[in-house]
Design an enzyme around this catalytic site. Structure first.
Site, PDB file in Angstrom:
ATOM      1  N   ALA A  15      67.502  -7.772 -37.302  1.00  0.00           N
ATOM      2  CA  ALA A  15      68.415  -8.789 -37.847  1.00  0.00           C
ATOM      3  C   ALA A  15      67.722 -10.118 -38.118  1.00  0.00           C
ATOM      4  CB  ALA A  15      69.579  -8.996 -36.883  1.00  0.00           C
ATOM      5  N   GLN A  94      66.255  -1.859 -39.070  1.00  0.00           N
ATOM      6  CA  GLN A  94      67.522  -1.724 -38.354  1.00  0.00           C
ATOM      7  C   GLN A  94      68.641  -2.373 -39.169  1.00  0.00           C
ATOM      8  OE1 GLN A  94      65.506  -3.545 -34.722  1.00  0.00           O
ATOM      9  NE2 GLN A  94      66.865  -2.118 -33.687  1.00  0.00           N
ATOM     10  N   ASP A  97      71.353  -4.235 -44.919  1.00  0.00           N
ATOM     11  CA  ASP A  97      71.651  -5.155 -46.018  1.00  0.00           C
ATOM     12  C   ASP A  97      70.918  -4.841 -47.320  1.00  0.00           C
ATOM     13  OD1 ASP A  97      69.006  -6.187 -45.562  1.00  0.00           O
ATOM     14  OD2 ASP A  97      69.793  -7.598 -44.083  1.00  0.00           O
ATOM     15  N   HIS A 114      69.814   2.522 -39.537  1.00  0.00           N
ATOM     16  CA  HIS A 114      71.262   2.394 -39.352  1.00  0.00           C
ATOM     17  C   HIS A 114      72.028   2.550 -40.657  1.00  0.00           C
ATOM     18  CE1 HIS A 114      70.188  -0.027 -35.493  1.00  0.00           C
ATOM     19  NE2 HIS A 114      70.247   1.262 -35.261  1.00  0.00           N
ATOM     20  N   CYS A 125      83.832  15.285 -46.880  1.00  0.00           N
ATOM     21  CA  CYS A 125      82.935  16.142 -47.679  1.00  0.00           C
ATOM     22  C   CYS A 125      81.530  15.572 -47.805  1.00  0.00           C
ATOM     23  CB  CYS A 125      83.532  16.374 -49.065  1.00  0.00           C
ATOM     24  SG  CYS A 125      83.470  14.932 -50.149  1.00  0.00           S
ATOM     25  N   CYS A 150      87.842  14.642 -52.332  1.00  0.00           N
ATOM     26  CA  CYS A 150      88.593  15.483 -51.392  1.00  0.00           C
ATOM     27  C   CYS A 150      89.745  14.754 -50.703  1.00  0.00           C
ATOM     28  CB  CYS A 150      87.645  16.073 -50.339  1.00  0.00           C
ATOM     29  SG  CYS A 150      87.176  14.906 -49.043  1.00  0.00           S
ATOM     30  N   ILE A 231      60.040 -16.658 -38.686  1.00  0.00           N
ATOM     31  CA  ILE A 231      59.636 -15.462 -39.428  1.00  0.00           C
ATOM     32  C   ILE A 231      59.283 -15.777 -40.882  1.00  0.00           C
ATOM     33  CG2 ILE A 231      60.529 -13.257 -40.316  1.00  0.00           C
ATOM     34  CD1 ILE A 231      62.189 -13.143 -37.671  1.00  0.00           C
TER      35      ILE A 231
HETATM   36 ZN    ZN Z   1      85.319  13.697 -49.662  1.00  0.00          ZN
END
Ligand code: ZN
Length: 252
Positions: A15, A94, A97, A114, A125, A150, A231
């Site tokens: 992050a 991680q 974005d 993630h 589906c 679906c 950073i």
């Molecule tokens: Zn679906």
């Protein structure tokens, strides 16, 4: 020849690399979601699946997310620049974005542990589609847009609390950690597993471990170098030094 495919540099980003872009830390140990049980429900799989009201609130949260306005910052651009110099680099992030890719890093160089907030996936589906299209439906008045294929429940293509990480992505990340020469953990507290253990894995397999983070991490003692500077300036300097060192190695 196969050595060209081995990443020289692996970058694990958390992050902290995106806070300069205006995206707060949501899912870290001290992140916004962990400090707010009601907000955490919006990103917890069982609550999300069981409760239409949670889903309605989750869609509003996505609609209003800072992510859509955020631009890559100097650190994201420095990583993309490193790749363009020809240094074999892989990013394990991680973050959800998509800012590494927006900075110009090819998507195939980025492993999203993630998942991504920029896509939606059907829980019935498994069909994937664009988040932007789902948000258009929310803005048009559909509070909980269903899968067009679906009718199933749609969710952001991120790994919610209570969901497992994609085993294929994780296997790739482990291979990168074990095979790289330099492992840079940037903007991550290294407290969320299994992402954090990648740093230890890299060090044990002989990589030079560099940690760039404002606060101490459990892996600082294992690191060859710990950088506490911001950073946005520290990472570009670090990556430029790698390019120069590599240039000397190649020419000398
Ligand atoms: Zn679906």
């Amino acid at each position: 020849m196969s050595s060209n495919r081995k990443p020289l540099v692996a970058i694990l980003s958390g992050a902290g690399i995106s806070t300069d872009s205006g995206i707060p830390d949501y899912r870290g140990p001290n992140g916004l979601w962990r400090r707010d049980p009601e907000a955490e429900k919006l990103v917890t799989y069982d609550h999300y699946m069981a409760d239409p009201d949670i889903r309605r609130r989750a869609w509003l949260m996505r609609r209003d997310s800072e992510t859509w306005r955020a631009q890559p910052n100097g650190a994201h651009h420095a990583v993309a620049r490193l790749e363009r110099t020809g240094v074999p680099v892989r990013v394990i992030t991680q973050n959800v974005d998509g800012l590494h890719q927006l900075a110009g890093l090819p998507a195939r160089k980025v492993l999203e542990l993630h998942g991504t907030a920029r896509a939606v996936v059907c829980t019935g589906c498994a069909a994937r589609s664009e988040m932007a299209e789902a948000l258009d439906r929310v803005r048009a008045g559909d509070p909980d847009p269903a899968c067009r294929a679906c009718g199933g429940i749609l969710k952001s293509a991120t790994v919610m609390f209570g969901q497992r990480l994609d085993p294929v992505v994780l296997t790739d990340a482990v291979a990168i950690a074990k095979g790289c020469e330099i492992f840079i953990a940037v903007g991550t507290s290294l407290q969320v597993q299994p992402a954090a253990s990648l740093a230890g894995m890299a060090a044990r397999h002989g990589a030079r471990l560099v940690i760039v983070n404002a606060d101490p991490t459990p892996y600082d003692d294992l690191a060859d170098e710990v950088v506490r500077e911001p950073i946005g300036t520290a990472l570009p300097a670090l990556l430029d030094a790698i390019v120069q060192e590599r240039g000397r190695r190649v020419t000398g």
